[in-house]
Write a protein that holds these residues in place. Structure first.
Motif, short mmCIF file in Angstrom:
data_model
loop_
_atom_site.label_atom_id
_atom_site.label_comp_id
_atom_site.label_asym_id
_atom_site.label_seq_id
_atom_site.Cartn_x
_atom_site.Cartn_y
_atom_site.Cartn_z
N GLU A 38 -58.34 -50.90 18.48
CA GLU A 38 -59.81 -50.14 18.29
C GLU A 38 -59.29 -49.50 19.70
O GLU A 38 -59.99 -50.33 20.42
CB GLU A 38 -61.48 -51.26 18.21
CG GLU A 38 -62.16 -49.98 18.06
CD GLU A 38 -63.44 -51.03 17.59
OE1 GLU A 38 -64.21 -50.78 16.64
OE2 GLU A 38 -63.76 -52.57 17.97
N PHE A 157 -58.57 -41.66 11.95
CA PHE A 157 -59.93 -41.98 11.68
C PHE A 157 -60.58 -42.36 10.96
O PHE A 157 -62.07 -42.89 10.73
CB PHE A 157 -60.71 -40.75 12.31
CG PHE A 157 -60.44 -39.70 13.15
CD1 PHE A 157 -60.80 -40.44 14.55
CD2 PHE A 157 -60.20 -37.67 13.15
CE1 PHE A 157 -61.15 -39.29 15.85
CE2 PHE A 157 -60.22 -37.14 14.27
CZ PHE A 157 -60.17 -37.82 15.53
N THR A 160 -64.04 -45.05 10.80
CA THR A 160 -64.48 -44.37 12.31
C THR A 160 -65.47 -44.80 12.17
O THR A 160 -66.53 -45.51 10.46
CB THR A 160 -64.49 -43.36 12.25
OG1 THR A 160 -64.12 -42.69 13.62
CG2 THR A 160 -64.76 -42.38 11.09
N HIS A 188 -62.34 -45.67 16.04
CA HIS A 188 -61.64 -45.76 15.28
C HIS A 188 -60.18 -46.75 16.10
O HIS A 188 -60.36 -47.56 16.90
CB HIS A 188 -60.89 -44.40 14.85
CG HIS A 188 -60.46 -43.79 16.88
ND1 HIS A 188 -59.52 -43.38 16.27
CD2 HIS A 188 -60.97 -43.28 17.52
CE1 HIS A 188 -58.99 -42.47 17.62
NE2 HIS A 188 -60.07 -42.11 17.85
#
Length: 215
Positions: A38, A157, A160, A188
């Motif tokens: 992440e 993404f 996200t 993301h």
């Protein structure tokens, strides 16, 4: 006896088939596989609404049949395909496009514009080429800075979450043309297929610090 066997064999086969189907259509995956990748990315670009052109990027759909002194009366619906560029000049390099719609959602007269926007911001350059952000939220046009939630995305993404801070740079409230600076802050996950880190803003590096307070 034969009747009993004739009844139970199809039932057993049905139960077996059902259990196999149930067991094969889903799989649990540990979230830790994603959390380790992440990151937080900051994207800055410019959003352009163009009404006064031979090829406008906005189209008003069936405007309300009411007499109003607002340029966008309550209930107005607008479909958009707006360019996203590196700089505030609409002629600067295009790095993406915004596709979607917005609705006028206030009954107050005059220029007190409040809209609800739903759109996909698709990038056509750099590391995020082909990826998109999904945006849905309220936009009170006259606020100096507006916040729009990012509720999902595709490509780089996936999974996200985040938000956009929108600030008007240039607006013609009667003709509709506008340029808006977008600063998007996006949580993301790093893709294992990503190539080298590219940027599309002159002199602006993507920020990947996971701590919001450092922005």
């Amino acid at each position: 006896m034969a009747n009993v066997i004739t009844f139970f064999i199809p039932l057993a086969l049905t139960l077996l088939f059902s259990s196999l189907v149930t067991a094969s259509y889903h799989q649990s995956i540990s979230p830790s596989l994603l959390r380790s990748r992440e990151k937080l990315t900051h994207l800055r670009f410019y959003f352009h609404e163009i009404f006064t052109s031979d090829k406008p990027s906005n189209l008003v759909i069936d405007p309300p049949k009411v007499v109003a002194d607002s340029p966008l009366p309550f209930g107005s619906q607008v479909v958009i395909e707006d360019p996203l560029t590196i700089g505030p000049d609409v002629e600067s390099k295009q790095i993406g496009k915004a596709q979607g719609f917005y609705l006028s959602a206030t009954q107050r007269p005059g220029l007190e514009l409040e809209i609800v926007m739903g759109m996909a911001l698709t990038f056509l350059e750099g590391e995020f080429n082909g990826s998109s952000l999904s945006v849905l939220g309220r936009n009170k046009i006259f606020n100096e800075v507006r916040e729009l939630p990012i509720i999902g995305g595709t490509g780089e993404f996936r999974f996200t979450r985040g938000y956009i801070l929108a600030r008007s740079v240039k607006v013609d409230y009667h003709k509709g043309d506008a340029t808006v600076e977008y600063n998007a802050y996006v949580y993301h996950y790093s893709s294992t297929s990503s190539s080298s880190h590219e940027i599309f803003n002159d002199g602006v590096q993507f920020m990947t610090d996971p701590i919001l307070s450092k922005i």
